[in-house]
Design a protein around this motif. Structure first.
Motif, PDB file in Angstrom:
ATOM      1  N   ASP A   6       0.878  -1.068  -0.097  1.00 10.99           N
ATOM      2  CA  ASP A   6       0.017  -0.098   0.051  1.00 10.99           C
ATOM      3  C   ASP A   6       0.926   1.235   0.223  1.00 10.99           C
ATOM      4  OD1 ASP A   6       1.095   0.090   2.643  1.00 10.99           O
ATOM      5  OD2 ASP A   6      -1.014  -0.168   3.504  1.00 10.99           O
ATOM      6  N   PHE A   7       2.280   1.195   0.069  1.00 10.92           N
ATOM      7  CA  PHE A   7       3.102   2.254  -0.208  1.00 10.92           C
ATOM      8  C   PHE A   7       3.061   3.113   1.109  1.00 10.92           C
ATOM      9  CE2 PHE A   7       2.515   0.991  -4.454  1.00 10.92           C
ATOM     10  CZ  PHE A   7       3.887   0.748  -5.105  1.00 10.92           C
ATOM     11  N   ARG A   8       2.492   2.559   2.233  1.00  7.66           N
ATOM     12  CA  ARG A   8       2.363   3.444   3.362  1.00  7.66           C
ATOM     13  C   ARG A   8       3.656   4.017   3.989  1.00  7.66           C
ATOM     14  NH1 ARG A   8       0.605   1.243   9.470  1.00  7.66           N
ATOM     15  NH2 ARG A   8       1.848  -0.558   8.599  1.00  7.66           N
ATOM     16  N   PHE A   9       4.844   3.283   3.829  1.00  6.64           N
ATOM     17  CA  PHE A   9       6.119   3.951   4.012  1.00  6.64           C
ATOM     18  C   PHE A   9       6.504   5.076   3.265  1.00  6.64           C
ATOM     19  CE2 PHE A   9      10.461   3.862   2.928  1.00  6.64           C
ATOM     20  CZ  PHE A   9      11.259   4.271   4.283  1.00  6.64           C
ATOM     21  N   VAL A  10       6.026   5.026   2.029  1.00  4.24           N
ATOM     22  CA  VAL A  10       6.356   6.107   0.951  1.00  4.24           C
ATOM     23  C   VAL A  10       5.541   7.333   1.350  1.00  4.24           C
ATOM     24  CG1 VAL A  10       6.459   6.699  -1.323  1.00  4.24           C
ATOM     25  CG2 VAL A  10       7.004   4.459  -0.937  1.00  4.24           C
ATOM     26  N   ALA A  11       4.130   7.211   1.489  1.00  4.31           N
ATOM     27  CA  ALA A  11       3.135   8.194   1.536  1.00  4.31           C
ATOM     28  C   ALA A  11       3.584   8.860   2.866  1.00  4.31           C
ATOM     29  CB  ALA A  11       1.893   7.704   1.615  1.00  4.31           C
ATOM     30  N   GLY A  12       3.921   8.051   3.920  1.00  2.00           N
ATOM     31  CA  GLY A  12       3.999   8.734   5.383  1.00  2.00           C
ATOM     32  C   GLY A  12       5.233   9.579   5.250  1.00  2.00           C
ATOM     33  N   ASN A  13       6.317   9.203   4.661  1.00  2.00           N
ATOM     34  CA  ASN A  13       7.672  10.034   4.648  1.00  2.00           C
ATOM     35  C   ASN A  13       7.701  10.989   3.569  1.00  2.00           C
ATOM     36  OD1 ASN A  13       9.661   8.406   6.211  1.00  2.00           O
ATOM     37  ND2 ASN A  13       9.272   6.816   4.852  1.00  2.00           N
ATOM     38  N   LEU A  14       6.510  10.809   2.683  1.00  2.00           N
ATOM     39  CA  LEU A  14       6.390  12.245   1.813  1.00  2.00           C
ATOM     40  C   LEU A  14       5.797  13.176   2.475  1.00  2.00           C
ATOM     41  CD1 LEU A  14       6.004  13.454  -1.018  1.00  2.00           C
ATOM     42  CD2 LEU A  14       3.895  12.318  -1.304  1.00  2.00           C
ATOM     43  N   LYS A  15       4.959  13.123   3.594  1.00  2.00           N
ATOM     44  CA  LYS A  15       4.405  13.973   4.227  1.00  2.00           C
ATOM     45  C   LYS A  15       5.203  14.380   5.258  1.00  2.00           C
ATOM     46  CE  LYS A  15      -0.614  12.440   4.673  1.00  2.00           C
ATOM     47  NZ  LYS A  15      -1.800  12.157   5.357  1.00  2.00           N
ATOM     48  N   ASN A  16       6.165  13.606   6.005  1.00  2.00           N
ATOM     49  CA  ASN A  16       7.128  14.104   6.943  1.00  2.00           C
ATOM     50  C   ASN A  16       8.468  14.640   6.555  1.00  2.00           C
ATOM     51  OD1 ASN A  16       5.343  12.973   8.901  1.00  2.00           O
ATOM     52  ND2 ASN A  16       6.201  11.044   8.993  1.00  2.00           N
ATOM     53  N   PHE A  17       9.191  14.253   5.252  1.00  2.10           N
ATOM     54  CA  PHE A  17      10.299  14.532   4.802  1.00  2.10           C
ATOM     55  C   PHE A  17      10.365  15.142   3.512  1.00  2.10           C
ATOM     56  CE2 PHE A  17      10.766  10.979   7.798  1.00  2.10           C
ATOM     57  CZ  PHE A  17      11.417  11.580   8.768  1.00  2.10           C
ATOM     58  N   GLY A  18       9.384  15.003   2.662  1.00  2.00           N
ATOM     59  CA  GLY A  18       9.470  15.678   1.431  1.00  2.00           C
ATOM     60  C   GLY A  18       9.427  14.624   0.297  1.00  2.00           C
ATOM     61  N   TRP A  19       9.767  15.142  -0.768  1.00  2.00           N
ATOM     62  CA  TRP A  19       9.811  14.445  -2.013  1.00  2.00           C
ATOM     63  C   TRP A  19      11.038  13.747  -2.246  1.00  2.00           C
ATOM     64  CZ3 TRP A  19       5.961  13.555  -5.003  1.00  2.00           C
ATOM     65  CH2 TRP A  19       4.587  14.179  -4.996  1.00  2.00           C
ATOM     66  N   ARG A  20      12.136  14.327  -1.960  1.00  2.00           N
ATOM     67  CA  ARG A  20      13.510  13.409  -2.071  1.00  2.00           C
ATOM     68  C   ARG A  20      13.359  12.311  -1.184  1.00  2.00           C
ATOM     69  NH1 ARG A  20      18.296  17.857  -1.502  1.00  2.00           N
ATOM     70  NH2 ARG A  20      17.529  19.305  -3.244  1.00  2.00           N
ATOM     71  N   LEU A  63      12.878   8.113  -2.735  1.00  3.65           N
ATOM     72  CA  LEU A  63      13.882   7.135  -2.538  1.00  3.65           C
ATOM     73  C   LEU A  63      13.015   6.020  -2.173  1.00  3.65           C
ATOM     74  CD1 LEU A  63      16.631   5.702  -2.006  1.00  3.65           C
ATOM     75  CD2 LEU A  63      16.473   6.659   0.297  1.00  3.65           C
ATOM     76  N   GLY A  64      11.978   6.227  -1.165  1.00  2.00           N
ATOM     77  CA  GLY A  64      10.920   4.948  -0.635  1.00  2.00           C
ATOM     78  C   GLY A  64      10.336   4.366  -1.915  1.00  2.00           C
ATOM     79  N   ALA A  65       9.946   5.388  -2.992  1.00  2.00           N
ATOM     80  CA  ALA A  65       9.134   4.943  -4.302  1.00  2.00           C
ATOM     81  C   ALA A  65      10.160   3.985  -5.014  1.00  2.00           C
ATOM     82  CB  ALA A  65       8.914   5.950  -4.997  1.00  2.00           C
ATOM     83  N   ALA A  66      11.422   4.120  -5.083  1.00  2.00           N
ATOM     84  CA  ALA A  66      12.399   3.568  -5.899  1.00  2.00           C
ATOM     85  C   ALA A  66      12.581   2.141  -5.354  1.00  2.00           C
ATOM     86  CB  ALA A  66      13.852   4.017  -5.929  1.00  2.00           C
ATOM     87  N   PHE A  87      11.117  -3.854  -5.101  1.00  2.00           N
ATOM     88  CA  PHE A  87      10.346  -4.979  -4.334  1.00  2.00           C
ATOM     89  C   PHE A  87       9.030  -5.521  -5.447  1.00  2.00           C
ATOM     90  CE2 PHE A  87      11.860  -3.580  -0.169  1.00  2.00           C
ATOM     91  CZ  PHE A  87      12.439  -4.679   0.133  1.00  2.00           C
ATOM     92  N   ILE A  88       8.584  -4.610  -5.945  1.00  2.00           N
ATOM     93  CA  ILE A  88       7.305  -4.921  -6.983  1.00  2.00           C
ATOM     94  C   ILE A  88       7.963  -5.684  -8.035  1.00  2.00           C
ATOM     95  CG2 ILE A  88       5.650  -4.320  -8.597  1.00  2.00           C
ATOM     96  CD1 ILE A  88       5.032  -1.982  -6.642  1.00  2.00           C
ATOM     97  N   TRP A  89       9.272  -5.372  -8.569  1.00  2.00           N
ATOM     98  CA  TRP A  89       9.662  -5.795  -9.830  1.00  2.00           C
ATOM     99  C   TRP A  89      10.268  -7.238  -9.222  1.00  2.00           C
ATOM    100  CZ3 TRP A  89      14.836  -7.608 -10.153  1.00  2.00           C
ATOM    101  CH2 TRP A  89      15.338  -8.340 -11.441  1.00  2.00           C
ATOM    102  N   ALA A  90      10.842  -7.239  -8.037  1.00  2.00           N
ATOM    103  CA  ALA A  90      11.289  -8.648  -7.584  1.00  2.00           C
ATOM    104  C   ALA A  90      10.077  -9.606  -7.415  1.00  2.00           C
ATOM    105  CB  ALA A  90      11.841  -8.401  -6.370  1.00  2.00           C
ATOM    106  N   ALA A  91       8.873  -9.068  -6.800  1.00  2.00           N
ATOM    107  CA  ALA A  91       7.866  -9.948  -6.822  1.00  2.00           C
ATOM    108  C   ALA A  91       7.372 -10.512  -7.957  1.00  2.00           C
ATOM    109  CB  ALA A  91       6.823  -9.199  -6.095  1.00  2.00           C
ATOM    110  N   CYS A  92       7.261  -9.493  -9.011  1.00  2.00           N
ATOM    111  CA  CYS A  92       6.690  -9.879 -10.364  1.00  2.00           C
ATOM    112  C   CYS A  92       7.759 -11.262 -11.155  1.00  2.00           C
ATOM    113  CB  CYS A  92       6.158  -8.628 -11.177  1.00  2.00           C
ATOM    114  SG  CYS A  92       4.931  -7.923 -10.291  1.00  2.00           S
TER     115      CYS A  92
END
Length: 226
Positions: free
Chosen positions: A165-179, A183-186, A191-196
């Motif tokens: 659900d990208f909770r880690f990415v969404a949470g850090n976007l709010k707290n630390f900004g886009w950069r 990184l979290g999105a990458a 992980f998605i590539w590895a899973a697929c």
């Protein structure tokens, strides 16, 4: 807007009877403006007393706003979500565990179109239907741009297919900004590539190793027999 002087509009008897016949109905509140909590409490008083109230990451002071619902043993409060998508993903298992088949979806009017798009995908994964219950006379601004709905619909489908659900990415976007979020999105994309991509190859490798092991075992048995 939702003070004590606001007129109470009770649900029609036929509507209440319909809820009683359902296998399991619950109220699902998407946290945000306090007006959502006030309306959910009012709605809880208009439906059968066995209808649970699930609340995801409400604004500060929610415990007091839901005090009567909590005292009745009907409140299921979670602070795990960081945005609208995770409102659903963090309570999904709890809804399934409660054998909920339909939710009354409560949020502000301006937020409801995006919430409905997400609900149709994420609740649909568990065959849970929903009925929109926007706050009467609630906030209709700011009008949300359509790209938010498209973005969250894509995230919802990714969650439905992978469980992420990208909770880690969404949470850090709010707290630390886009950069940091980038990184979290990458990392999430990796992980998605590895899973697929890698998982099928892993299973093929494991099958090959098992096959080789079985053949070696047969060879050893033959050698001992000779």
């Amino acid at each position: 807007r939702l003070g004590a002087s606001a007129p109470r509009r009770a649900m029609a008897p036929a509507a209440v009877a319909g809820l009683r016949l359902a296998q399991a109905v619950a109220i699902l509140v998407l946290g945000g403006e306090p007006e959502r909590d006030y309306y959910a409490v009012r709605l809880a008083s208009e439906v059968p007393s066995d209808v649970l109230v699930f609340v995801s990451s409400p604004a500060a002071g929610a415990e007091e706003r839901y005090r009567l619902v909590s005292q009745a043993g009907r409140l299921r409060l979670s602070f795990d979500a960081v945005d609208t998508v995770t409102n659903f993903s963090t309570l999904y298992q709890a809804l399934l565990a409660a054998k909920v088949t339909k939710v009354l979806l409560v949020t502000s009017p301006y937020h409801m179109p995006r919430a409905e798009a997400i609900a149709s995908i994420m609740l649909g994964a568990g065959d849970i239907s929903f009925e929109p219950k926007p706050v009467p006379d609630g906030l209709s601004v700011p009008v949300e741009p359509s790209w938010k709905t498209w973005r969250d619909s894509l995230r919802s489908w990714i969650w439905r297919c992978t469980g992420m659900d990208f909770r880690f990415v969404a949470g850090n976007l709010k707290n630390f900004g886009w950069r940091f979020a980038a990184l979290g999105a990458a990392i999430s994309a990796a992980f998605i590539w590895a899973a697929c991509c890698l998982r099928p190859r892993f299973f093929k490798l494991r099958k090959y190793i098992s096959l080789v092991g079985a053949r070696n075992g047969e060879a050893d048995d033959i050698a001992h027999a000779v």
